[in-house]
Design an enzyme around this catalytic site. Structure first.
Site, short mmCIF file in Angstrom:
data_model
loop_
_atom_site.label_atom_id
_atom_site.label_comp_id
_atom_site.label_asym_id
_atom_site.label_seq_id
_atom_site.Cartn_x
_atom_site.Cartn_y
_atom_site.Cartn_z
N GLU A 1 -15.56 12.39 25.13
CA GLU A 1 -16.49 11.57 24.36
C GLU A 1 -16.17 10.10 24.57
O GLU A 1 -15.04 9.72 24.84
CB GLU A 1 -16.37 11.89 22.87
CG GLU A 1 -16.83 13.29 22.55
CD GLU A 1 -16.69 13.67 21.09
OE1 GLU A 1 -17.52 14.44 20.60
OE2 GLU A 1 -15.74 13.21 20.43
N CYS B 1 -15.20 2.49 23.36
CA CYS B 1 -13.97 3.26 23.26
C CYS B 1 -14.07 4.39 24.28
O CYS B 1 -14.96 5.23 24.18
CB CYS B 1 -13.86 3.80 21.83
SG CYS B 1 -12.43 4.83 21.54
N CYS C 1 -5.60 16.07 25.10
CA CYS C 1 -4.42 15.20 25.11
C CYS C 1 -3.20 16.08 24.95
O CYS C 1 -3.22 17.07 24.23
CB CYS C 1 -4.50 14.19 23.96
SG CYS C 1 -3.14 12.97 23.95
N CYS D 1 -0.07 14.86 18.53
CA CYS D 1 0.06 14.23 17.20
C CYS D 1 -0.74 15.05 16.18
O CYS D 1 -1.93 15.27 16.37
CB CYS D 1 -0.42 12.79 17.24
SG CYS D 1 0.45 11.78 18.47
N CYS E 1 -4.24 13.93 14.60
CA CYS E 1 -5.30 13.49 15.51
C CYS E 1 -6.08 14.71 16.01
O CYS E 1 -5.49 15.69 16.46
CB CYS E 1 -4.67 12.75 16.69
SG CYS E 1 -5.83 12.34 18.01
N CYS F 1 -11.61 6.59 15.14
CA CYS F 1 -10.31 6.81 15.77
C CYS F 1 -9.72 8.15 15.36
O CYS F 1 -9.64 8.47 14.18
CB CYS F 1 -9.31 5.73 15.37
SG CYS F 1 -9.51 4.24 16.28
N1 SAH Z 1 -3.10 8.27 23.00
C1 SAH Z 1 -3.38 6.89 22.62
C2 SAH Z 1 -4.85 6.66 22.32
C3 SAH Z 1 -5.29 7.54 21.22
S1 SAH Z 1 -6.48 7.16 20.03
C4 SAH Z 1 -2.54 6.53 21.41
O1 SAH Z 1 -2.05 7.43 20.76
O2 SAH Z 1 -2.39 5.35 21.13
C5 SAH Z 1 -6.29 5.59 19.40
C6 SAH Z 1 -5.65 5.45 18.04
O3 SAH Z 1 -6.20 6.31 17.04
C7 SAH Z 1 -4.17 5.74 18.09
O4 SAH Z 1 -3.49 4.71 17.43
C8 SAH Z 1 -4.09 7.02 17.29
O5 SAH Z 1 -2.82 7.22 16.75
C9 SAH Z 1 -5.14 6.80 16.24
N2 SAH Z 1 -5.53 8.00 15.52
C10 SAH Z 1 -5.43 9.27 15.93
N3 SAH Z 1 -5.89 10.11 14.99
C11 SAH Z 1 -6.28 9.36 13.95
C12 SAH Z 1 -6.85 9.63 12.68
N4 SAH Z 1 -7.13 10.88 12.35
N5 SAH Z 1 -7.14 8.59 11.88
C13 SAH Z 1 -6.89 7.33 12.25
N6 SAH Z 1 -6.37 6.99 13.44
C14 SAH Z 1 -6.06 7.99 14.28
#
Ligand code: SAH
Length: 374
Positions: free
Chosen positions: A111, A124, A131, A135, A138, A365
């Site tokens: 996406e 974005c 991934c 985490c 996420c 995000c």
């Molecule tokens: N892999 C990269 C890019 C991922 S997405 C990274 O981790 O930085 C970008 C941001 O969204 C990251 O800071 C990630 O931690 C955050 N993110 C992931 N899940 C989220 C959620 N459920 N709510 C808010 N931010 C989130």
């Protein structure tokens, strides 16, 4: 050989599957010229094609009137295989937020989310399908890694967005794409080669690339320390964002599992080195999760960790957690968020709450999971 043991299975290498067809954006200039020679075409056609693609954002043979009509189809077929098919488009915020679900050639799905603001337009992008960083808060992290995207698969997300902005498809009239964030699906620094090549094409002046400003591009990482150091040496001063989410190893190892390999201190040191080398102020991402990482003492500890490495090198972007399906976690209460921000600021740390555009279309995000509702 012994491997460091980790309770979490982190995935770095994509499973071996078919690779996406090679596209104009995947080829060096010399490779483009070699392909042209195979087709019996002169080298200068490479610049003409680059102008259509990067300057005019087009792969439409009908528009390529400077190429012989009889050759256009063959050139387009060879150089511009369709890599992305829009399977679903969702709009929010009065049409100023647009999430697109793309199907890739092998039915992998990613996406991207386009957000128009009064003063800028930000895309974005995804750098991987799924991934491997796992985490738990996420949505993408729950999918596991399907595969790395190719350079052209990332560039095509940008080209489509730029095209739709140029064509005035978003409210407010035609405009340009000004900002890009690697905050869609995937860990960009785990797909290093394709991401660097993408960055080079993004910042190269047309017709060699899209002519974006490096300072308006943000690469967000969980903290892959060697890749952060390498990025600093590439001569492309993009903004680096470090997804910290906790200032202490005990909690961070739980919510950002790669922390068991590179600790908070190691990730922050690498972020500081990135600033020292590039002069670009680093962003610290911090999703505020209720009763998990939102305590006042953690704000103080975070500030101390940052200040002890210097001042003026960093700012913090807290974001209220976007809840994802099946997760037990939720966003911090507004007064807790406000207190967290106030404490950081009291320590002199520039702090800006990140917005949660597209939340109602699961486009914010951490919400990208590329699900299709049947
Ligand atoms: N892999 C990269 C890019 C991922 S997405 C990274 O981790 O930085 C970008 C941001 O969204 C990251 O800071 C990630 O931690 C955050 N993110 C992931 N899940 C989220 C959620 N459920 N709510 C808010 N931010 C989130």
């Amino acid at each position: 050989m012994t491997e460091p043991s980790s309770p979490i299975q982190l995935q770095f290498a994509a499973p071996r599957r078919g690779k996406p067809p090679r596209h104009f954006a995947d080829l060096t200039k010399l490779e483009r010229i070699a392909v042209l020679a195979e087709l019996g075409e002169k080298p200068f056609r490479a610049t003409q094609l680059a102008t259509h693609y990067f300057s005019h954002l087009s792969c439409d043979p009908a528009a390529m009137t400077d190429l012989p009509a009889a050759d256009r189809e063959a050139l387009v077929d060879r150089f511009f295989p369709p890599l992305l098919t829009a399977a679903r488009v969702m709009r929010a915020d009065g049409g100023t937020t647009v999430k697109t679900l793309w199907h890739l050639f092998d039915s992998a799905k990613v996406e991207s989310v386009l957000m128009r603001y009064p003063d800028r337009a930000t895309l974005c992008v995804s750098s991987q399908a799924g991934c491997g960083m796992a985490c738990p808060f996420c949505a993408t992290g729950q999918l596991g890694l399907t595969r790395n995207l190719s350079t052209a698969e990332i560039i095509e997300q940008v080209r489509f967005a730029s095209r739709s902005l140029a064509d005035g498809e978003l409210p407010g009239g035609p405009t340009r794409l000004s900002n890009l964030v690697f905050m869609g699906m995937g860990e960009p620094l785990a797909n290093y080669r394709a991401v660097i090549e993408t960055l080079r094409l993004l910042v190269a002046a047309p017709p060699d690339g899209l002519g974006m400003s490096a300072r308006n591009i943000t690469v967000s990482t969980v903290g892959l320390v060697p890749a952060m150091d390498r990025l600093a040496t590439e001569g492309i001063p993009v903004t680096l964002a470090l997804s910290l989410h906790a200032p202490d190893d005990k909690l961070r190892s739980e919510i950002v599992p790669i922390n068991t390999r590179w600790s908070v201190a190691e990730a922050l040191d690498a972020a500081h080195r990135y600033f020292a080398v590039t002069g670009r102020r680093v962003s610290i991402e911090y999703a505020l999760i209720r009763d998990m990482n939102d305590h006042g003492w953690r704000a103080d500890l975070l500030a101390e960790e940052l200040v002890k490495r210097g001042r003026g090198w960093v700012h913090v972007n807290p974001i209220p957690l976007n809840p994802t399906p099946g997760s037990k976690w939720t966003a911090s209460e507004p007064h807790v968020e406000a207190e967290f921000v106030a404490r950081l600021r009291a320590h002199g740390i520039p702090t800006t709450i990140r917005d949660t555009r597209g939340r109602d279309i699961d486009g914010a995000c951490g919400q990208l999971a590329a699900e299709e509702d049947e």
